[in-house]
Scaffold this active site. Structure first.
Site, PDB file in Angstrom:
ATOM      1  CG  ASP A  13      -1.842   1.197   1.292  1.00  0.00           C
ATOM      2  OD1 ASP A  13      -2.451   1.520   0.254  1.00  0.00           O
ATOM      3  OD2 ASP A  13      -1.951   1.822   2.358  1.00  0.00           O
ATOM      4  CB  SER A  14       0.344   4.757  -0.894  1.00  0.00           C
ATOM      5  OG  SER A  14      -0.830   5.005  -0.149  1.00  0.00           O
ATOM      6  CB  CYS A  76      -3.253   0.464  -2.344  1.00  0.00           C
ATOM      7  SG  CYS A  76      -3.331   2.176  -2.921  1.00  0.00           S
ATOM      8  CD  GLU A 156      -1.713   7.930   6.718  1.00  0.00           C
ATOM      9  OE1 GLU A 156      -0.786   8.723   6.896  1.00  0.00           O
ATOM     10  OE2 GLU A 156      -1.842   7.217   5.705  1.00  0.00           O
ATOM     11  CB  CYS A 191     -10.149   4.507   0.639  1.00  0.00           C
ATOM     12  SG  CYS A 191      -8.524   4.984   1.298  1.00  0.00           S
ATOM     13  CG  HIS A 193      -6.500   5.294   4.949  1.00  0.00           C
ATOM     14  ND1 HIS A 193      -5.877   4.937   3.771  1.00  0.00           N
ATOM     15  CD2 HIS A 193      -5.526   5.823   5.741  1.00  0.00           C
ATOM     16  CE1 HIS A 193      -4.593   5.241   3.848  1.00  0.00           C
ATOM     17  NE2 HIS A 193      -4.361   5.778   5.030  1.00  0.00           N
TER      18      HIS A 193
END
Length: 274
Positions: A13-14, A76, A156, A191, A193
């Site tokens: 993932d990024s 991702c 995050e 996504c 997240h």
């Protein structure tokens, strides 16, 4: 390329969002060893151009292949949308799984009124992979895409519940989920997240909307594919997880704990260069 059931599954993932996919894999396939690469030096992918995303994805995949993996999971949504066909061709016969198709299939199965909202990054929405995957399965579906970029930063920082998260969710989605005959009945979290915001999103969309988590549906698809290929790990053992990052180990460990619900240890995280 020789593949063996004893080899680990590789994920990239990024940054840290893909840890929701790793967490889902741990729960569904506890016997499997996992290697996770977070390209933290180049995040976020969601605001990059398609060719740049493909190039970054190729480098991340090569690093995991060099570590010896039996399957690649693109953890991702942005990278899946942009790079999945390229990675499958370049790294064949390595099986490569993305998060878009499992999520789209689950959203179509959940929806009754065929009105589905996708929340994702700007690049994922603009790329149209989810919209295409849903309409391929349900041609008369009404699909609405909403780029909810701010969720990434909030996740995050660990700000996934409470008034701030609920306020941001309302700003993005309140209008589309207003009560009435045209209200969508399914929200697809496009996504990795975004599963952390399930409680905040539920507060906005209401109790009658299906919320589909692409991380959980991806784990199920990975299990099915490994079984088909005869590559499932031996049942009963406890798999181990290793983490590779391209920048800022301390931040990865701190933020990663929010996603995994447990503390990350320094010995489990290695700094690498792509």
């Amino acid at each position: 390329m020789s593949l063996d059931a004893h080899m680990p599954i590789g994920l990239f993932d990024s940054g840290i969002g893909g840890l929701t996919v790793l967490h889902a894999l741990r729960r569904r396939l506890p016997q499997e060893d996992l290697i996770y690469l977070g390209d933290t030096a180049r995040l976020p992918y969601g605001t990059k151009g398609r060719e740049t995303i493909i190039r970054y994805s190729q480098r991340a995949t090569q690093k995991l292949v060099d570590s010896g993996i039996k399957m690649l999971v693109i953890a991702c949504n942005t990278a899946t949308s942009a790079a999945l066909p390229t990675l499958r061709e370049q790294f064949a016969p390595l099986p490569v799984m993305g998060v878009v198709e499992p999520g789209a299939a689950a959203a179509v199965a959940a929806s009754r009124n065929k009105r589905i909202v996708i929340t994702a990054t700007e690049a994922t929405i603009a790329g149209g992979a989810y919209q295409e995957a849903i309409r391929r399965r349900c041609p008369d579906a009404t699909v609405i895409g909403r780029a909810c970029t701010l969720f990434v930063s909030l996740a995050e920082e660990g700000w996934t519940d409470g008034p701030i998260a609920e306020g941001v969710a309302a700003r993005y989605l309140r209008d589309v989920f207003a009560d009435g005959p045209e209200k969508p009945d399914t929200l697809l979290l496009g996504c990795t997240h975004f599963p952390l915001f399930t409680n905040a999103l539920r507060h906005v969309v209401g109790p009658d909307v299906h919320i589909v988590d692409s991380a959980a549906t991806t784990a199920q698809a990975v299990e099915t594919e490994l079984q088909r290929l005869g590559l499932l790990g031996e049942p009963g053992r406890r798999g181990v997880s290793r983490f590779l990052v391209t920048d800022n180990i301390a931040r990865f460990m701190r933020s990663g704990g929010y996603f995994l619900g447990e503390e990350l240890h320094r010995n489990d995280v290695t700094l690498v260069d792509l």
